[in-house]
Scaffold this motif. Structure first.
Motif, PDB file in Angstrom:
ATOM      1  N   GLY A 232      50.399  52.898  40.415  1.00 35.02           N
ATOM      2  CA  GLY A 232      49.718  52.476  41.629  1.00 35.02           C
ATOM      3  C   GLY A 232      50.700  52.128  42.719  1.00 35.02           C
ATOM      4  O   GLY A 232      51.917  52.151  42.528  1.00 35.02           O
ATOM      5  N   THR A 233      50.146  51.801  43.886  1.00 33.14           N
ATOM      6  CA  THR A 233      50.966  51.474  45.043  1.00 33.14           C
ATOM      7  C   THR A 233      51.531  50.059  44.918  1.00 33.14           C
ATOM      8  O   THR A 233      51.131  49.289  44.043  1.00 33.14           O
ATOM      9  CB  THR A 233      50.129  51.594  46.322  1.00 33.14           C
ATOM     10  OG1 THR A 233      48.953  50.794  46.178  1.00 33.14           O
ATOM     11  CG2 THR A 233      49.718  53.030  46.574  1.00 33.14           C
TER      12      THR A 233
ATOM     13  N   CYS B  48      49.560  46.192  44.163  1.00 30.76           N
ATOM     14  CA  CYS B  48      48.183  46.348  43.676  1.00 30.76           C
ATOM     15  C   CYS B  48      47.963  45.685  42.323  1.00 30.76           C
ATOM     16  O   CYS B  48      46.830  45.626  41.840  1.00 30.76           O
ATOM     17  CB  CYS B  48      47.793  47.824  43.621  1.00 30.76           C
ATOM     18  SG  CYS B  48      48.806  48.805  42.536  1.00 30.76           S
TER      19      CYS B  48
ATOM     20  N   LYS C 110      50.167  46.078  39.234  1.00 30.43           N
ATOM     21  CA  LYS C 110      50.659  46.770  38.033  1.00 30.43           C
ATOM     22  C   LYS C 110      51.425  45.812  37.116  1.00 30.43           C
ATOM     23  O   LYS C 110      51.191  45.761  35.908  1.00 30.43           O
ATOM     24  CB  LYS C 110      51.585  47.933  38.430  1.00 30.43           C
ATOM     25  CG  LYS C 110      50.977  48.946  39.361  1.00 30.43           C
ATOM     26  CD  LYS C 110      51.951  50.050  39.688  1.00 30.43           C
ATOM     27  CE  LYS C 110      53.220  49.556  40.351  1.00 30.43           C
ATOM     28  NZ  LYS C 110      52.981  48.919  41.667  1.00 30.43           N
TER      29      LYS C 110
ATOM     30  N   VAL D 288      45.781  51.816  39.219  1.00 28.84           N
ATOM     31  CA  VAL D 288      45.339  50.665  40.009  1.00 28.84           C
ATOM     32  C   VAL D 288      45.698  50.934  41.459  1.00 28.84           C
ATOM     33  O   VAL D 288      46.750  51.511  41.749  1.00 28.84           O
ATOM     34  CB  VAL D 288      45.994  49.357  39.509  1.00 28.84           C
ATOM     35  CG1 VAL D 288      45.444  48.961  38.172  1.00 28.84           C
ATOM     36  CG2 VAL D 288      47.504  49.489  39.430  1.00 28.84           C
ATOM     37  N   ARG D 289      44.816  50.522  42.367  1.00 31.21           N
ATOM     38  CA  ARG D 289      45.052  50.850  43.773  1.00 31.21           C
ATOM     39  C   ARG D 289      44.369  49.827  44.679  1.00 31.21           C
ATOM     40  O   ARG D 289      43.491  49.077  44.262  1.00 31.21           O
ATOM     41  CB  ARG D 289      44.527  52.247  44.085  1.00 31.21           C
ATOM     42  CG  ARG D 289      43.022  52.387  43.919  1.00 31.21           C
ATOM     43  CD  ARG D 289      42.593  53.830  44.025  1.00 31.21           C
ATOM     44  NE  ARG D 289      41.140  53.977  43.959  1.00 31.21           N
ATOM     45  CZ  ARG D 289      40.506  55.145  43.921  1.00 31.21           C
ATOM     46  NH1 ARG D 289      41.212  56.262  43.901  1.00 31.21           N
ATOM     47  NH2 ARG D 289      39.192  55.195  43.887  1.00 31.21           N
ATOM     48  N   MET D 290      44.796  49.835  45.934  1.00 30.56           N
ATOM     49  CA  MET D 290      44.235  48.971  46.953  1.00 30.56           C
ATOM     50  C   MET D 290      43.520  49.860  47.962  1.00 30.56           C
ATOM     51  O   MET D 290      44.108  50.812  48.496  1.00 30.56           O
ATOM     52  CB  MET D 290      45.329  48.168  47.647  1.00 30.56           C
ATOM     53  CG  MET D 290      44.821  47.064  48.521  1.00 30.56           C
ATOM     54  SD  MET D 290      44.503  45.559  47.579  1.00 30.56           S
ATOM     55  CE  MET D 290      46.185  44.995  47.310  1.00 30.56           C
TER      56      MET D 290
ATOM     57  N   ARG E 195      40.131  44.465  52.039  1.00 28.52           N
ATOM     58  CA  ARG E 195      40.911  45.240  51.054  1.00 28.52           C
ATOM     59  C   ARG E 195      40.416  44.875  49.665  1.00 28.52           C
ATOM     60  O   ARG E 195      40.257  43.695  49.329  1.00 28.52           O
ATOM     61  CB  ARG E 195      42.400  44.927  51.190  1.00 28.52           C
ATOM     62  CG  ARG E 195      42.957  45.225  52.560  1.00 28.52           C
ATOM     63  CD  ARG E 195      44.398  44.797  52.663  1.00 28.52           C
ATOM     64  NE  ARG E 195      45.267  45.659  51.873  1.00 28.52           N
ATOM     65  CZ  ARG E 195      46.506  45.315  51.525  1.00 28.52           C
ATOM     66  NH1 ARG E 195      46.991  44.136  51.862  1.00 28.52           N
ATOM     67  NH2 ARG E 195      47.240  46.147  50.824  1.00 28.52           N
TER      68      ARG E 195
ATOM     69  N   ARG F 168      40.894  45.688  45.412  1.00 27.96           N
ATOM     70  CA  ARG F 168      41.678  46.292  44.337  1.00 27.96           C
ATOM     71  C   ARG F 168      40.745  47.041  43.391  1.00 27.96           C
ATOM     72  O   ARG F 168      39.693  46.519  43.008  1.00 27.96           O
ATOM     73  CB  ARG F 168      42.453  45.226  43.561  1.00 27.96           C
ATOM     74  CG  ARG F 168      43.630  44.614  44.317  1.00 27.96           C
ATOM     75  CD  ARG F 168      44.418  43.683  43.411  1.00 27.96           C
ATOM     76  NE  ARG F 168      45.655  43.256  44.011  1.00 27.96           N
ATOM     77  CZ  ARG F 168      45.805  42.136  44.700  1.00 27.96           C
ATOM     78  NH1 ARG F 168      44.752  41.331  44.872  1.00 27.96           N
ATOM     79  NH2 ARG F 168      46.972  41.796  45.211  1.00 27.96           N
TER      80      ARG F 168
ATOM     81  N   LYS G 297      36.273  47.479  40.275  1.00 32.51           N
ATOM     82  CA  LYS G 297      37.100  46.608  41.097  1.00 32.51           C
ATOM     83  C   LYS G 297      37.646  45.476  40.224  1.00 32.51           C
ATOM     84  O   LYS G 297      37.063  45.154  39.182  1.00 32.51           O
ATOM     85  CB  LYS G 297      36.301  46.041  42.262  1.00 32.51           C
ATOM     86  CG  LYS G 297      35.102  45.199  41.884  1.00 32.51           C
ATOM     87  CD  LYS G 297      34.355  44.740  43.113  1.00 32.51           C
ATOM     88  CE  LYS G 297      33.112  43.920  42.733  1.00 32.51           C
ATOM     89  NZ  LYS G 297      32.368  43.452  43.910  1.00 32.51           N
TER      90      LYS G 297
END
Length: 505
Positions: A285-286, A289, A291, A437-439, A448, A450, A468
């Motif tokens: 993921g970014t 977020c 991880k 996983v990401r935002m 925002r 997750r 989410k």
């Protein structure tokens, strides 16, 4: 004349005897070590580790296999040898005092290497006296170039080399000769020893993109199978260690046992049972977020089961990581105190890829973890080219799988997660369970959220929906989107697409 059945059986039982070197990984690629009572040429450029290979061979023989040895050096004195190995935790002086190893420093004068009437009788007398004094089974001559430096007559040279090798074989000792690799492509300056030797080992120390890497290759091994590739090796405080690529295999047994992720609501996405025991999990993921938090929850849950966990942090110090995880109710301190959790924090640039891998091998052997967390894999990208990084990670993953260790990796991806969710490492095909996983932003960027979803999980039923998740003082909680949320998002996306189409027209 055809062989009888008895002769065939006898021939089948004949097997080349091996002399184990005790060098980590090397005996694996040679399937047992060097040819016993044979001669081995260790060749390489300056600084490649030839002398150390011979010293390591002798020390391991005297310490672990009850085989005393002789080191006859034509270049370094006893004091110089002691100093050279002192920093490597090799107590050569103690073994010498115990008469398990004999050091012989031979000073060659110009008159000793004249071609007229040249012979090795004086060397044989000195070697025989040293061998008989301790009952030596191993001999190292360092280096053979010094012994034959002044000889230009190839006929005399070949006869004396053959005579030396034959004499050592009759004494029933396993011998190593070190030699300098010639620029012409030969493995010694004279180019004759390589044809007479039973085994040839080539050591290399190369620099690429300002990163030094040592390699070893078995060029020849009479009467035995062996690995033919180049294998990286390192020199650390324990001597030489080879990390063979052949150790990466596909022989791990399957299991239906499960372990918790440390997040009960995430376990429900795997039919309430969590990850497969001994499998590999990747959370990509970014930045920001969550991880690392997923990996931390898994580490603490492993400790709660009474299992040791090893956590590699390539981005944060142990203190910083411990402090940050407290904010979501994950406390490392009690488990570190109990000896169940070990955090290793180190910058990837501090060591080369092979040294990183060797450290992992050693810690796995000494700490014996049942779970490992590596945060993050993408930190290793800059330490080698794509092939080297992929090779290192493949061997790392196979090490963990072969030991039945459940491993949690994290991987950083670019902000454009829709086009790239696996990161830049390219190990997703080796991973058993892959979580993203990401935002995401909604309400025109004012909120925002997750999100987490499972890309794959081999051999297990799993939820395929996007969920989410939130992080609070109580930890991580994964919840599904309700129907009304989906309907609102679908309508919003529909209206957005209609507006864009009108604008384009």
């Amino acid at each position: 004349m055809a062989k009888t059945t008895k002769e065939k059986i006898t021939a089948k039982r004949i097997k080349l005897l091996k002399c184990p070197t005790g060098i980590k990984g090397f005996d694996e690629i040679t399937e047992g070590g060097l040819p016993k009572n044979g001669s081995t040429l260790v060749s390489g450029n300056p600084g490649s580790g030839k002398t150390l290979f011979g010293v390591d061979f002798l020390i391991n023989g005297a310490s672990d296999y009850n085989e005393p040895g002789i080191l006859m050096s034509f270049e370094e004195t006893e004091e110089e040898l002691y100093k050279n190995v002192a920093s490597l935790n090799m107590d050569l002086a103690a073994l010498v005092s115990q008469k398990k190893i004999v050091l012989e420093h031979v000073i060659l004068e110009r008159k000793d290497i004249e071609e007229i009437d040249f012979n090795l009788e004086g060397l044989f007398v000195r070697l025989e006296d040293a061998i008989d004094s301790i009952g030596a089974k191993r001999v190292v001559l360092d280096s053979i170039e010094s012994l034959f430096a002044g000889i230009t007559d190839l006929g005399i040279l070949r006869l004396e080399i053959k005579r030396l090798f034959r004499w050592l074989k009759e004494k029933k000792v396993t011998a190593i000769f070190t030699g300098e690799a010639a620029k012409t492509g030969s493995y010694t300056r004279h180019g004759l020893e390589e044809y007479i030797s039973d085994c040839i080992i080539l050591l290399d120390n190369r620099v690429k993109d300002e990163i030094a890497t040592r390699r070893v290759r078995v060029i020849k091994y009479r009467g035995s199978r062996h690995g033919t590739s180049e294998y990286p090796f390192v020199i650390d405080d324990q001597g030489l260690s080879v990390i063979p690529i052949t150790s990466a295999g596909l022989e791990q047994p399957g299991t239906d046992k499960r372990v918790s992720s440390g997040i009960p609501s995430l376990d429900k996405l795997f039919t309430g049972k969590g990850f497969t025991k001994g499998s590999t999990i990747l959370a990509s993921g970014t930045a920001g977020c969550g991880k690392t938090s997923f990996g931390a929850a898994f580490a603490v849950e492993s400790c709660k089961r009474g299992e040791r966990c090893l956590l590699y942090s390539y981005e944060e110090s142990a203190g910083q990581l411990t402090q940050n995880m407290k904010s979501i109710g994950i406390d490392f301190a009690p488990w570190i105190k109990k000896g169940l959790l070990k955090i290793v924090a180190i910058r990837p640039s501090f060591l080369g890829l092979e040294m990183h891998l060797l450290n992992i091998y050693k810690l796995v052997d000494s700490f014996k973890p049942k779970a490992v967390v590596v945060d993050s894999l993408t930190s290793l990208i800059g330490e080698g080219d794509e092939r080297e990084v992929s090779s290192m990670l493949t061997r790392m993953i196979d090490l963990f799988k072969s030991k039945g260790i459940t491993t949690f990796f994290t991987s950083l991806v670019s902000a454009n997660f829709k086009s790239n969710t696996s990161g830049e490492i390219g190990v997703s095909s080796l991973i058993d369970t892959w979580i993203v996983v990401r935002m995401v932003e909604d309400d025109e960027g004012r909120r925002r959220t997750r999100e987490v979803f499972i890309v794959k999980s081999r051999g297990t039923n799993h939820n395929k929906d996007v969920h989410k998740f939130t992080m609070s003082d109580d930890g991580i909680s994964v919840t599904p989107y309700d129907e009304s949320t989906f309907n609102r998002n679908e309508k919003k996306n529909f209206d957005k697409n209609v507006a864009e189409n009108k604008k384009n027209k």
